[in-house]
Design a protein around this motif. Structure first.
Motif, PDB file in Angstrom:
ATOM      1  N   PRO A  33      50.548 -14.318  15.596  1.00  0.00           N
ATOM      2  CA  PRO A  33      49.482 -14.824  14.726  1.00  0.00           C
ATOM      3  C   PRO A  33      49.973 -15.281  13.352  1.00  0.00           C
ATOM      4  O   PRO A  33      50.829 -14.646  12.733  1.00  0.00           O
ATOM      5  CB  PRO A  33      48.540 -13.617  14.595  1.00  0.00           C
ATOM      6  N   VAL A  34      49.405 -16.380  12.903  1.00  0.00           N
ATOM      7  CA  VAL A  34      49.692 -16.939  11.576  1.00  0.00           C
ATOM      8  C   VAL A  34      48.363 -17.256  10.899  1.00  0.00           C
ATOM      9  O   VAL A  34      47.314 -17.300  11.542  1.00  0.00           O
ATOM     10  CB  VAL A  34      50.556 -18.217  11.679  1.00  0.00           C
ATOM     11  N   TRP A  35      48.420 -17.482   9.591  1.00  0.00           N
ATOM     12  CA  TRP A  35      47.208 -17.803   8.854  1.00  0.00           C
ATOM     13  C   TRP A  35      47.546 -18.786   7.743  1.00  0.00           C
ATOM     14  O   TRP A  35      48.387 -18.505   6.902  1.00  0.00           O
ATOM     15  CB  TRP A  35      46.568 -16.545   8.271  1.00  0.00           C
TER      16      TRP A  35
ATOM     17  N   PRO B 236      49.603  -6.587   7.102  1.00  0.00           N
ATOM     18  CA  PRO B 236      50.980  -6.681   7.589  1.00  0.00           C
ATOM     19  C   PRO B 236      51.159  -7.475   8.867  1.00  0.00           C
ATOM     20  O   PRO B 236      52.279  -7.855   9.207  1.00  0.00           O
ATOM     21  CB  PRO B 236      51.345  -5.207   7.835  1.00  0.00           C
ATOM     22  N   ASP B 237      50.081  -7.738   9.609  1.00  0.00           N
ATOM     23  CA  ASP B 237      50.209  -8.298  10.952  1.00  0.00           C
ATOM     24  C   ASP B 237      50.226  -9.819  10.975  1.00  0.00           C
ATOM     25  O   ASP B 237      50.807 -10.417  11.879  1.00  0.00           O
ATOM     26  CB  ASP B 237      49.063  -7.786  11.830  1.00  0.00           C
ATOM     27  N   LEU B 238      49.598 -10.437  10.010  1.00  0.00           N
ATOM     28  CA  LEU B 238      49.524 -11.895   9.971  1.00  0.00           C
ATOM     29  C   LEU B 238      50.661 -12.476   9.144  1.00  0.00           C
ATOM     30  O   LEU B 238      51.079 -11.886   8.148  1.00  0.00           O
ATOM     31  CB  LEU B 238      48.195 -12.352   9.366  1.00  0.00           C
ATOM     32  N   ALA B 239      51.134 -13.636   9.565  1.00  0.00           N
ATOM     33  CA  ALA B 239      52.158 -14.360   8.816  1.00  0.00           C
ATOM     34  C   ALA B 239      51.492 -15.517   8.079  1.00  0.00           C
ATOM     35  O   ALA B 239      51.213 -16.557   8.674  1.00  0.00           O
ATOM     36  CB  ALA B 239      53.240 -14.885   9.757  1.00  0.00           C
ATOM     37  N   PRO B 240      51.210 -15.364   6.784  1.00  0.00           N
ATOM     38  CA  PRO B 240      50.594 -16.474   6.048  1.00  0.00           C
ATOM     39  C   PRO B 240      51.605 -17.588   5.813  1.00  0.00           C
ATOM     40  O   PRO B 240      52.789 -17.331   5.579  1.00  0.00           O
ATOM     41  CB  PRO B 240      50.163 -15.825   4.731  1.00  0.00           C
ATOM     42  N   TYR B 241      51.125 -18.817   5.898  1.00  0.00           N
ATOM     43  CA  TYR B 241      52.025 -19.954   5.714  1.00  0.00           C
ATOM     44  C   TYR B 241      51.319 -21.031   4.905  1.00  0.00           C
ATOM     45  O   TYR B 241      50.088 -21.108   4.846  1.00  0.00           O
ATOM     46  CB  TYR B 241      52.497 -20.522   7.059  1.00  0.00           C
ATOM     47  N   TYR B 242      52.131 -21.877   4.291  1.00  0.00           N
ATOM     48  CA  TYR B 242      51.650 -22.967   3.442  1.00  0.00           C
ATOM     49  C   TYR B 242      52.230 -24.281   3.944  1.00  0.00           C
ATOM     50  O   TYR B 242      53.445 -24.399   4.153  1.00  0.00           O
ATOM     51  CB  TYR B 242      52.095 -22.748   1.988  1.00  0.00           C
ATOM     52  N   VAL B 243      51.374 -25.269   4.116  1.00  0.00           N
ATOM     53  CA  VAL B 243      51.842 -26.603   4.476  1.00  0.00           C
ATOM     54  C   VAL B 243      50.693 -27.574   4.223  1.00  0.00           C
ATOM     55  O   VAL B 243      49.518 -27.216   4.351  1.00  0.00           O
ATOM     56  CB  VAL B 243      52.304 -26.655   5.952  1.00  0.00           C
TER      57      VAL B 243
ATOM     58  N   TYR C 163      55.846 -10.385   6.021  1.00  0.00           N
ATOM     59  CA  TYR C 163      56.060  -8.979   5.687  1.00  0.00           C
ATOM     60  C   TYR C 163      57.347  -8.457   6.318  1.00  0.00           C
ATOM     61  O   TYR C 163      58.094  -7.702   5.717  1.00  0.00           O
ATOM     62  CB  TYR C 163      54.857  -8.151   6.138  1.00  0.00           C
ATOM     63  N   GLY C 164      57.590  -8.827   7.582  1.00  0.00           N
ATOM     64  CA  GLY C 164      58.836  -8.468   8.240  1.00  0.00           C
ATOM     65  C   GLY C 164      58.939  -7.008   8.648  1.00  0.00           C
ATOM     66  O   GLY C 164      60.034  -6.522   8.942  1.00  0.00           O
ATOM     67  N   TRP C 165      57.823  -6.305   8.690  1.00  0.00           N
ATOM     68  CA  TRP C 165      57.868  -4.870   8.967  1.00  0.00           C
ATOM     69  C   TRP C 165      56.633  -4.454   9.741  1.00  0.00           C
ATOM     70  O   TRP C 165      55.514  -4.857   9.408  1.00  0.00           O
ATOM     71  CB  TRP C 165      57.952  -4.089   7.661  1.00  0.00           C
TER      72      TRP C 165
END
Length: 463
Positions: free
Chosen positions: A376-378, A350-357, A431-433
């Motif tokens: 944090p992002v991943w 829930p803590d990491l924000a996965p992203y695609y680019v 996740y936003g939560w």
């Protein structure tokens, strides 16, 4: 809706608050006078994260205070280290006393402001007992703006669907547009079909509160940035009804829209020199006689056909129409944010924000920014060899590929099919939560990736 406005205290009288790393705590204790040393020893203060020391004066007031800052290894395991000790400080106004660099002080000051957040729409909440004077050398107005943007995101997510349906989300966007003199246009109900947003209409048509597309614009010069946020105000799963346990948090399924509105507020309040567009497809995924069905085939705004193999994979459908519209304008950067897949939570928690680019310059800018602002992002892969998984044969695309593998990746690949003209596209599967209380992040709605994006924009868009 009233916005929480976290601010620094404006006073010349504040209790000094020393930030004490664990590895220098012994030397710091030795520098105190004898009574203070004895008090600290009796209190067991050792500079650990979460520890607070309050030294009384002769009148029973506070002579000085300190919080532990732990070791470097400890600090890698957590965020907002000063905020971890705030519950143990007595009520009052404090001022940092530290030799931390300005960037770190800004992060810790932001954590303090974020700790003051209270969601009090339905029940009175005790206000924060502790206030902070803005540390010297930081950009205090900027930190307050960022905290206010995060508070907006939290308020929107925390509000239950009974008071945060599509019309309420529209009202929040209109209120934000009015505050910053932005233009806003909203297409509602059957008008979505007239102007070719068929998948937004299909997903939202079963609900009593009509689906809509919110389109907000601000700024008339500079590079073009378009933010697209998933606004599923409640997700029952549709005819593929979710079990009760999975439906419990679905008020947060509009977390992507809450995130982009919070980010938009930061951008506009800071006056960044860019042209901002915010697109939010706002719907409820409900059950009714006219709900869209498994095995239906929908034709999207872009003309691509989509076979529906699970009505609970609706977020990508409404985002697809909004992304197609965004792409028609060919901005310099499109960013979508959505509480899209459970697969992302399984992958990174829930803590990491996965992203695609695919753009490596964007990757570098975002990763550096995320580290500097404790957001944090991943990075996850747009893995093109998985494209056949979203191609069912009977239609151009499948909204819910079978097998269960790579669920977040296939969802991202699905969305990428609708961005074909714009060279740079980034997608966040957030996740936003916050599932349990943590320093600066009480249990409940939370922004993810937005502060990192804000910090990355000057490099990403050459502002």
């Amino acid at each position: 809706m009233p916005l929480t406005q976290p601010t620094f205290a404006q006073t010349d009288t504040a209790t000094p608050l020393t930030i004490v790393p664990e590895d220098t705590c012994a030397d710091w204790l030795a520098s105190l006078d004898a009574p203070a040393q004895k008090w600290a020893e009796a209190s067991g203060f050792a500079g650990k994260i979460g520890q607070a020391l309050v030294v009384p004066d002769m009148d029973g007031g506070v002579q000085m205070a300190a919080v532990g800052y732990g070791t470097e290894a400890d600090r890698k395991r957590a965020r907002f280290h000063v905020a971890a000790a705030l519950p143990r400080l007595p009520a009052g106004i404090y001022a940092f006393h530290s030799d931390l660099d300005a960037e770190t002080l800004e992060t810790e000051a932001l954590g303090w402001l974020l700790s003051s957040y209270r969601f009090d729409r339905y029940a009175e909440q005790s206000p924060s007992r502790v206030q902070l004077v803005a540390p010297e050398g930081i950009d205090a107005p900027r930190i307050e703006i960022i905290a206010a943007g995060e508070a907006l995101t939290r308020d929107l997510i925390n509000t239950p669907a009974s008071d945060m349906g599509p019309p309420d989300l529209e009202a929040a966007a209109r209120e934000l547009a009015e505050e910053f003199s932005a233009s806003i246009d909203v297409t509602t109900g059957d008008d979505l079909l007239t102007v070719n947003f068929p998948m937004i209409h299909a997903v939202g048509r079963a609900a009593d509160r009509a689906p809509r597309l919110i389109d907000m614009r601000w700024g008339d010069a500079g590079p073009k940035l378009t933010l697209v946020g998933k606004g599923v105000c409640f997700d029952t799963g549709g005819l593929n009804l979710k079990p009760g346990a999975s439906m419990g948090l679905m008020k947060k399924d509009m977390g992507g829209s809450a995130a982009v509105l919070g980010l938009a507020r930061m951008i506009m309040a800071l006056g960044l020199p860019l042209q901002l567009r915010v697109l939010i497809p706002a719907v409820e995924n409900s059950v009714s006689s006219n709900a869209f069905r498994p095995q239906d085939i929908l034709t999207s705004r872009k003309g691509l056909t989509v076979e529906i193999n699970n009505t609970d994979a609706e977020g990508r459908l409404v985002l697809a129409d909004a992304l197609a519209l965004a792409d028609e304008d060919t901005p310099d950067l499109i960013v979508s944010m959505a509480t899209l897949t459970g697969a992302a939570r399984v992958a990174v928690g829930p803590d990491l924000a996965p992203y695609y680019v695919d753009d490596l310059q964007l990757v570098t800018a975002l990763e550096q920014a995320a580290a500097s602002v404790a957001d944090p992002v991943w990075r996850m892969p747009f893995h093109t060899p998985y494209e056949p998984m979203i191609e069912p044969g009977i239609a151009d695309l499948d909204n819910a590929p079978k097998g269960g593998f790579a669920g977040s990746i296939t969802a991202a690949l699905f969305l990428r099919r609708f961005v074909t003209k714009t060279p740079r596209y980034m997608h966040f599967d957030i996740y936003g939560w916050q599932p349990s209380d943590a320093p600066a992040r009480p249990k409940g709605g939370v922004g993810q990736g937005t502060r990192a994006l804000l910090a990355a924009l000057p490099t990403a868009l050459k502002l």
